[in-house]
Design a protein around this motif. Structure first.
Motif, PDB file in Angstrom:
ATOM      1  N   GLU A 114       7.515   7.003  -4.477  1.00 48.08           N
ATOM      2  CA  GLU A 114       8.662   6.470  -3.720  1.00 48.08           C
ATOM      3  C   GLU A 114       8.610   6.871  -2.243  1.00 48.08           C
ATOM      4  OE1 GLU A 114       9.942  10.323  -5.657  1.00 48.08           O
ATOM      5  OE2 GLU A 114       9.036   8.490  -6.380  1.00 48.08           O
ATOM      6  N   GLN A 115       7.767   7.854  -1.902  1.00 50.43           N
ATOM      7  CA  GLN A 115       7.632   8.275  -0.511  1.00 50.43           C
ATOM      8  C   GLN A 115       6.379   7.703   0.151  1.00 50.43           C
ATOM      9  OE1 GLN A 115       7.816  12.547  -0.272  1.00 50.43           O
ATOM     10  NE2 GLN A 115       9.839  12.653  -1.209  1.00 50.43           N
ATOM     11  N   GLN A 116       5.654   6.840  -0.563  1.00 52.26           N
ATOM     12  CA  GLN A 116       4.473   6.225   0.028  1.00 52.26           C
ATOM     13  C   GLN A 116       4.909   5.185   1.046  1.00 52.26           C
ATOM     14  OE1 GLN A 116       1.193   6.957  -0.433  1.00 52.26           O
ATOM     15  NE2 GLN A 116       1.776   8.629  -1.777  1.00 52.26           N
ATOM     16  N   SER A 117       4.117   5.051   2.111  1.00 53.77           N
ATOM     17  CA  SER A 117       4.444   4.092   3.167  1.00 53.77           C
ATOM     18  C   SER A 117       4.107   2.680   2.702  1.00 53.77           C
ATOM     19  CB  SER A 117       3.659   4.424   4.439  1.00 53.77           C
ATOM     20  OG  SER A 117       2.286   4.182   4.223  1.00 53.77           O
ATOM     21  N   ASP A 118       4.379   1.705   3.557  1.00 50.23           N
ATOM     22  CA  ASP A 118       4.086   0.310   3.248  1.00 50.23           C
ATOM     23  C   ASP A 118       2.622  -0.040   3.493  1.00 50.23           C
ATOM     24  OD1 ASP A 118       6.694  -0.149   2.530  1.00 50.23           O
ATOM     25  OD2 ASP A 118       7.295  -0.804   4.527  1.00 50.23           O
ATOM     26  N   ALA A 119       1.829   0.917   3.930  1.00 50.15           N
ATOM     27  CA  ALA A 119       0.413   0.661   4.200  1.00 50.15           C
ATOM     28  C   ALA A 119      -0.300   0.282   2.900  1.00 50.15           C
ATOM     29  CB  ALA A 119      -0.239   1.903   4.795  1.00 50.15           C
ATOM     30  N   THR A 120      -1.419  -0.416   3.044  1.00 51.04           N
ATOM     31  CA  THR A 120      -2.200  -0.814   1.881  1.00 51.04           C
ATOM     32  C   THR A 120      -2.699   0.422   1.154  1.00 51.04           C
ATOM     33  OG1 THR A 120      -2.909  -2.818   3.002  1.00 51.04           O
ATOM     34  CG2 THR A 120      -4.190  -2.126   1.097  1.00 51.04           C
ATOM     35  N   PHE A 121      -2.438   0.467  -0.110  1.00 49.31           N
ATOM     36  CA  PHE A 121      -2.814   1.599  -0.942  1.00 49.31           C
ATOM     37  C   PHE A 121      -3.768   1.083  -2.007  1.00 49.31           C
ATOM     38  CE2 PHE A 121      -1.570   4.338  -4.689  1.00 49.31           C
ATOM     39  CZ  PHE A 121      -2.222   5.481  -4.244  1.00 49.31           C
ATOM     40  N   GLN A 122      -4.929   1.718  -2.116  1.00 48.85           N
ATOM     41  CA  GLN A 122      -5.920   1.311  -3.103  1.00 48.85           C
ATOM     42  C   GLN A 122      -6.177   2.438  -4.084  1.00 48.85           C
ATOM     43  OE1 GLN A 122      -9.629   0.236  -1.330  1.00 48.85           O
ATOM     44  NE2 GLN A 122      -8.689  -1.117   0.166  1.00 48.85           N
ATOM     45  N   LYS A 123      -6.430   2.041  -5.304  1.00 51.56           N
ATOM     46  CA  LYS A 123      -6.920   2.974  -6.320  1.00 51.56           C
ATOM     47  C   LYS A 123      -8.299   2.463  -6.712  1.00 51.56           C
ATOM     48  CE  LYS A 123      -2.502   4.399  -8.276  1.00 51.56           C
ATOM     49  NZ  LYS A 123      -2.582   5.814  -8.479  1.00 51.56           N
ATOM     50  N   VAL A 124      -9.308   3.312  -6.540  1.00 52.20           N
ATOM     51  CA  VAL A 124     -10.687   2.936  -6.847  1.00 52.20           C
ATOM     52  C   VAL A 124     -11.098   3.689  -8.109  1.00 52.20           C
ATOM     53  CG1 VAL A 124     -13.047   2.826  -6.002  1.00 52.20           C
ATOM     54  CG2 VAL A 124     -11.140   2.601  -4.390  1.00 52.20           C
ATOM     55  N   TYR A 125     -11.392   2.934  -9.154  1.00 57.09           N
ATOM     56  CA  TYR A 125     -11.759   3.506 -10.444  1.00 57.09           C
ATOM     57  C   TYR A 125     -13.275   3.385 -10.651  1.00 57.09           C
ATOM     58  CZ  TYR A 125      -6.796   3.254 -11.590  1.00 57.09           C
ATOM     59  OH  TYR A 125      -5.438   3.398 -11.590  1.00 57.09           O
ATOM     60  N   ILE A 138     -11.148  -1.936  -8.303  1.00 59.13           N
ATOM     61  CA  ILE A 138     -10.240  -1.612  -7.204  1.00 59.13           C
ATOM     62  C   ILE A 138      -8.899  -2.274  -7.460  1.00 59.13           C
ATOM     63  CG2 ILE A 138      -9.834  -1.789  -4.716  1.00 59.13           C
ATOM     64  CD1 ILE A 138     -12.927  -1.951  -4.440  1.00 59.13           C
ATOM     65  N   VAL A 139      -7.853  -1.482  -7.403  1.00 63.31           N
ATOM     66  CA  VAL A 139      -6.498  -2.000  -7.542  1.00 63.31           C
ATOM     67  C   VAL A 139      -5.805  -1.810  -6.193  1.00 63.31           C
ATOM     68  CG1 VAL A 139      -4.289  -1.748  -8.731  1.00 63.31           C
ATOM     69  CG2 VAL A 139      -6.429  -1.395  -9.976  1.00 63.31           C
ATOM     70  N   VAL A 140      -5.338  -2.899  -5.612  1.00 68.54           N
ATOM     71  CA  VAL A 140      -4.628  -2.841  -4.340  1.00 68.54           C
ATOM     72  C   VAL A 140      -3.146  -2.944  -4.621  1.00 68.54           C
ATOM     73  CG1 VAL A 140      -4.341  -3.905  -2.065  1.00 68.54           C
ATOM     74  CG2 VAL A 140      -6.589  -3.902  -3.163  1.00 68.54           C
TER      75      VAL A 140
END
Length: 141
Positions: A114-125, A138-140
């Motif tokens: 909930e404190q993450q910014s609006d910037a693009t956040f990726q999860k790389v598995y 990659i999940v964006v």
């Protein structure tokens, strides 16, 4: 010619040249996987993806077919420790998660979602089966 001979040489020549010296292996192994050593260094130094550097490289890693089949110990050596280990339903299936573009506190610890910014956040598995890399997803968010 036996097709396994080039693969054998590809994997073991760096080990013969470097022995167990991790710094030497980090310099020699990327050449055999068509990776850039400076790119990997930036990736490793971007702990938890807090510096927003990993995201610019994630899609190129995903497209690199030479990475498929890479042993887990080489992934850890080249890419560094994952931000999270995820075990699957089957003993031999597991993933390493690397975050990209996250919002972190001063100690490079992820802030709650909930404190993450609006910037693009990726999860790389990095997906593994029997200690070999089988794919990169990659999940964006």
């Amino acid at each position: 010619m036996n097709i396994y001979l080039p693969i054998f040489l590809l994997l073991f020549i760096p080990t013969i040249v470097c022995g167990q010296n991790k710094d030497c292996l980090r310099k020699e192994l990327p050449k055999y996987y068509n990776l850039n050593d400076s790119t990997l260094k930036v990736w490793r130094e971007d702990t938890s993806g807090c510096k927003n550097k990993r995201g610019q490289y994630s899609f190129s890693f995903r497209r690199d077919s030479l990475l498929i089949g890479m042993p887990v110990d080489i992934v850890l050596l080249l890419f560094g420790n994952p931000d999270e280990n995820i075990t699957g339903d089957v003993d031999y299936h597991y993933s390493f998660l690397y975050n990209c573009g996250t919002t972190c506190d001063a100690g490079n610890k992820l802030k709650p979602s909930e404190q993450q910014s609006d910037a693009t956040f990726q999860k790389v598995y990095f997906r593994f089966y029997k200690d070999k890399l089988t794919g990169i997803d990659i999940v964006v968010l």
